[in-house]
Design an enzyme around this catalytic site. Sequence first.
Site, PDB file in Angstrom:
ATOM      1  N   ASN A 215       0.747  -1.116   0.050  1.00  0.00           N
ATOM      2  CA  ASN A 215       0.069  -0.106   0.121  1.00  0.00           C
ATOM      3  C   ASN A 215       0.815   1.216   0.068  1.00  0.00           C
ATOM      4  OD1 ASN A 215      -2.323   1.644   0.699  1.00  0.00           O
ATOM      5  ND2 ASN A 215      -1.199   1.883   2.589  1.00  0.00           N
TER       6      ASN A 215
ATOM      7  N   SER B  93      -3.662   3.997  -8.299  1.00  0.00           N
ATOM      8  CA  SER B  93      -4.288   5.279  -8.086  1.00  0.00           C
ATOM      9  C   SER B  93      -5.152   5.511  -9.551  1.00  0.00           C
ATOM     10  CB  SER B  93      -3.373   6.410  -7.796  1.00  0.00           C
ATOM     11  OG  SER B  93      -3.911   7.675  -7.930  1.00  0.00           O
TER      12      SER B  93
ATOM     13  N   TYR C 113       4.524   9.964 -10.322  1.00  0.00           N
ATOM     14  CA  TYR C 113       3.505   9.347  -9.433  1.00  0.00           C
ATOM     15  C   TYR C 113       2.368   8.598 -10.212  1.00  0.00           C
ATOM     16  CZ  TYR C 113      -0.616   8.828  -6.265  1.00  0.00           C
ATOM     17  OH  TYR C 113      -1.441   8.246  -5.467  1.00  0.00           O
TER      18      TYR C 113
ATOM     19  N   LEU D   9     -10.282  11.199   1.419  1.00  0.00           N
ATOM     20  CA  LEU D   9      -9.990  12.088   2.609  1.00  0.00           C
ATOM     21  C   LEU D   9      -9.216  11.324   3.668  1.00  0.00           C
ATOM     22  CD1 LEU D   9     -13.284  14.382   2.203  1.00  0.00           C
ATOM     23  CD2 LEU D   9     -10.949  14.657   1.363  1.00  0.00           C
ATOM     24  N   THR D  10      -7.957  10.989   3.454  1.00  0.00           N
ATOM     25  CA  THR D  10      -7.024  10.544   4.712  1.00  0.00           C
ATOM     26  C   THR D  10      -6.522  11.623   5.372  1.00  0.00           C
ATOM     27  OG1 THR D  10      -5.278  10.440   3.212  1.00  0.00           O
ATOM     28  CG2 THR D  10      -6.356   8.777   3.191  1.00  0.00           C
TER      29      THR D  10
HETATM   30  N1  LIG Z   1      -5.482   9.560  -0.213  1.00  0.00           N
HETATM   31  C1  LIG Z   1      -5.878   9.510  -1.467  1.00  0.00           C
HETATM   32  O1  LIG Z   1      -6.531  10.300  -1.876  1.00  0.00           O
HETATM   33  C2  LIG Z   1      -5.130   8.669  -2.374  1.00  0.00           C
HETATM   34  C3  LIG Z   1      -5.579   8.398  -3.870  1.00  0.00           C
HETATM   35  C4  LIG Z   1      -4.958   7.659  -4.628  1.00  0.00           C
HETATM   36  C5  LIG Z   1      -3.851   6.583  -4.204  1.00  0.00           C
HETATM   37  N2  LIG Z   1      -3.411   6.805  -2.977  1.00  0.00           N
HETATM   38  C6  LIG Z   1      -2.387   5.972  -2.582  1.00  0.00           C
HETATM   39  O2  LIG Z   1      -2.795   5.408  -1.219  1.00  0.00           O
HETATM   40  C7  LIG Z   1      -1.892   4.738  -0.708  1.00  0.00           C
HETATM   41  C8  LIG Z   1      -2.040   5.057   1.060  1.00  0.00           C
HETATM   42  O3  LIG Z   1      -2.107   6.642   0.853  1.00  0.00           O
HETATM   43  P1  LIG Z   1      -2.712   7.472   2.234  1.00  0.00           P
HETATM   44  O4  LIG Z   1      -3.554   8.688   1.538  1.00  0.00           O
HETATM   45  O5  LIG Z   1      -3.586   6.437   2.982  1.00  0.00           O
HETATM   46  O6  LIG Z   1      -1.428   8.116   2.730  1.00  0.00           O
HETATM   47  P2  LIG Z   1      -1.131   8.229   4.440  1.00  0.00           P
HETATM   48  O7  LIG Z   1      -0.130   9.467   4.199  1.00  0.00           O
HETATM   49  O8  LIG Z   1      -2.410   8.626   5.083  1.00  0.00           O
HETATM   50  O9  LIG Z   1      -0.323   6.925   4.787  1.00  0.00           O
HETATM   51  C9  LIG Z   1       0.695   6.453   4.386  1.00  0.00           C
HETATM   52  C10 LIG Z   1       1.584   5.733   5.242  1.00  0.00           C
HETATM   53  O10 LIG Z   1       2.503   5.217   4.571  1.00  0.00           O
HETATM   54  C11 LIG Z   1       3.854   5.275   5.436  1.00  0.00           C
HETATM   55  N3  LIG Z   1       4.902   5.463   4.698  1.00  0.00           N
HETATM   56  C12 LIG Z   1       5.251   6.441   3.807  1.00  0.00           C
HETATM   57  N4  LIG Z   1       6.435   6.181   3.250  1.00  0.00           N
HETATM   58  C13 LIG Z   1       6.951   4.882   3.707  1.00  0.00           C
HETATM   59  C14 LIG Z   1       8.053   4.098   3.292  1.00  0.00           C
HETATM   60  N5  LIG Z   1       8.787   4.682   2.573  1.00  0.00           N
HETATM   61  N6  LIG Z   1       8.207   2.918   4.146  1.00  0.00           N
HETATM   62  C15 LIG Z   1       7.031   2.484   4.911  1.00  0.00           C
HETATM   63  N7  LIG Z   1       6.171   3.445   5.039  1.00  0.00           N
HETATM   64  C16 LIG Z   1       5.636   4.454   4.498  1.00  0.00           C
HETATM   65  C17 LIG Z   1       3.286   6.665   6.340  1.00  0.00           C
HETATM   66  O11 LIG Z   1       4.230   6.637   7.516  1.00  0.00           O
HETATM   67  C18 LIG Z   1       1.910   6.394   6.526  1.00  0.00           C
HETATM   68  O12 LIG Z   1       1.490   5.568   7.654  1.00  0.00           O
HETATM   69  C19 LIG Z   1      -0.657   5.593  -1.372  1.00  0.00           C
HETATM   70  O13 LIG Z   1      -0.063   4.337  -2.277  1.00  0.00           O
HETATM   71  C20 LIG Z   1      -1.131   6.585  -2.238  1.00  0.00           C
HETATM   72  O14 LIG Z   1      -0.621   6.601  -3.265  1.00  0.00           O
HETATM   73  C21 LIG Z   1      -4.042   7.511  -2.012  1.00  0.00           C
END
Ligand SMILES: NC(=O)c1ccc[n+]([C@@H]2O[C@H](COP(=O)([O-])OP(=O)(O)OC[C@H]3O[C@@H](n4cnc5c(N)ncnc54)[C@H](O)[C@@H]3O)[C@@H](O)[C@H]2O)c1
Length: 268
Positions: free
Chosen positions: A90, A145, A158, A192-193
């Site tokens: 993830n 994504s 990205y 909306l994280t």
């Molecule tokens: N939130 C969105 O709108 C959205 C949309 C599309 C895709 N995504 C994808 O969802 C996934 C999670 O995103 P999120 O929004 O929950 O983010 P988030 O920032 O809430 O959580 C990400 C987590 O990953 C950890 N992390 C970051 N870099 C790291 C590394 N190198 N090694 C280990 N842990 C690491 C962080 O500490 C955090 O706990 C990502 O792949 C992101 O690209 C998110």
Amino acid sequence: MARVEGKVALITGGASGIGLSSAQLLAKEGAKVVIGDFNLEGAKEAVKAIEKDGGVASAIFLDASVEESIKEAVEFTVNTYGKIDILFNNVGLTNLKKDLDVVNMDLDEWDRLMNVNMKSVLLGSRFAIPYMQKAGGGSIINTASMAGFASDAIRTAYGASKAAVVHLTSYIATQYGKDRIRCNAVAPGLILTPAAEQNLPKEVQDIFLKYNALPYNGEPEDIGYTVLFLASDESKYITGQTIKVEGGHYIGNPSIGDFNDFMKKAQA
Ligand SMILES: NC(=O)c1ccc[n+]([C@@H]2O[C@H](COP(=O)([O-])OP(=O)(O)OC[C@H]3O[C@@H](n4cnc5c(N)ncnc54)[C@H](O)[C@@H]3O)[C@@H](O)[C@H]2O)c1
């Protein structure tokens, strides 16, 4: 019976947002969960909350940009709970200051994002698959994504890395299906994280909302429930797929707004 009763899951980036919600739901539905995260304190907090709700979980420091660290997290999972049935790759990052358009983007950032967003999926899978083969199967889920499908003015690395995650998903599914290992991805739109809420001003969130088919933006558990489904045997005939979870943001004709205005004028 709970939906993933008796299964063991490793979730990368499980201390926050999408990973956290997925970890909580998997634990609630009977899985033993390992949360691997850069933010070890956050991962430990998540474990405490899961245990408080009666679930079973452990935390491990994980740096998804480092091959050895990913290997250690997979081995920790197997050593702690005896197997790995579910791997949720993830972790994913972007950088709005450096991941720009093709001409202006920082090439070191390109390498860093490809490494974290794409190679970590390859590596997590590479280390988990032999254990899954030995155990007779498993489910790998990757976070892609919508940026892997729809191009943008910036975030070139990205988007390209997430498109690669989509295709890597089908390669893994093709290569290990006969071992009963399924591999699917989830492609979130705006979710909306806490990080997204903090980084995106309300005006930007409202722009997303305006173009959604549904009248609300996404929440972490919208992805969490999709991950739970893909992790469970309920999805046992689904592999190589990427499920878009995006509120219908990308389904309409992009010119629909102008077309509606035209129709209103024509009818007036
Ligand atoms: N939130 C969105 O709108 C959205 C949309 C599309 C895709 N995504 C994808 O969802 C996934 C999670 O995103 P999120 O929004 O929950 O983010 P988030 O920032 O809430 O959580 C990400 C987590 O990953 C950890 N992390 C970051 N870099 C790291 C590394 N190198 N090694 C280990 N842990 C690491 C962080 O500490 C955090 O706990 C990502 O792949 C992101 O690209 C998110």
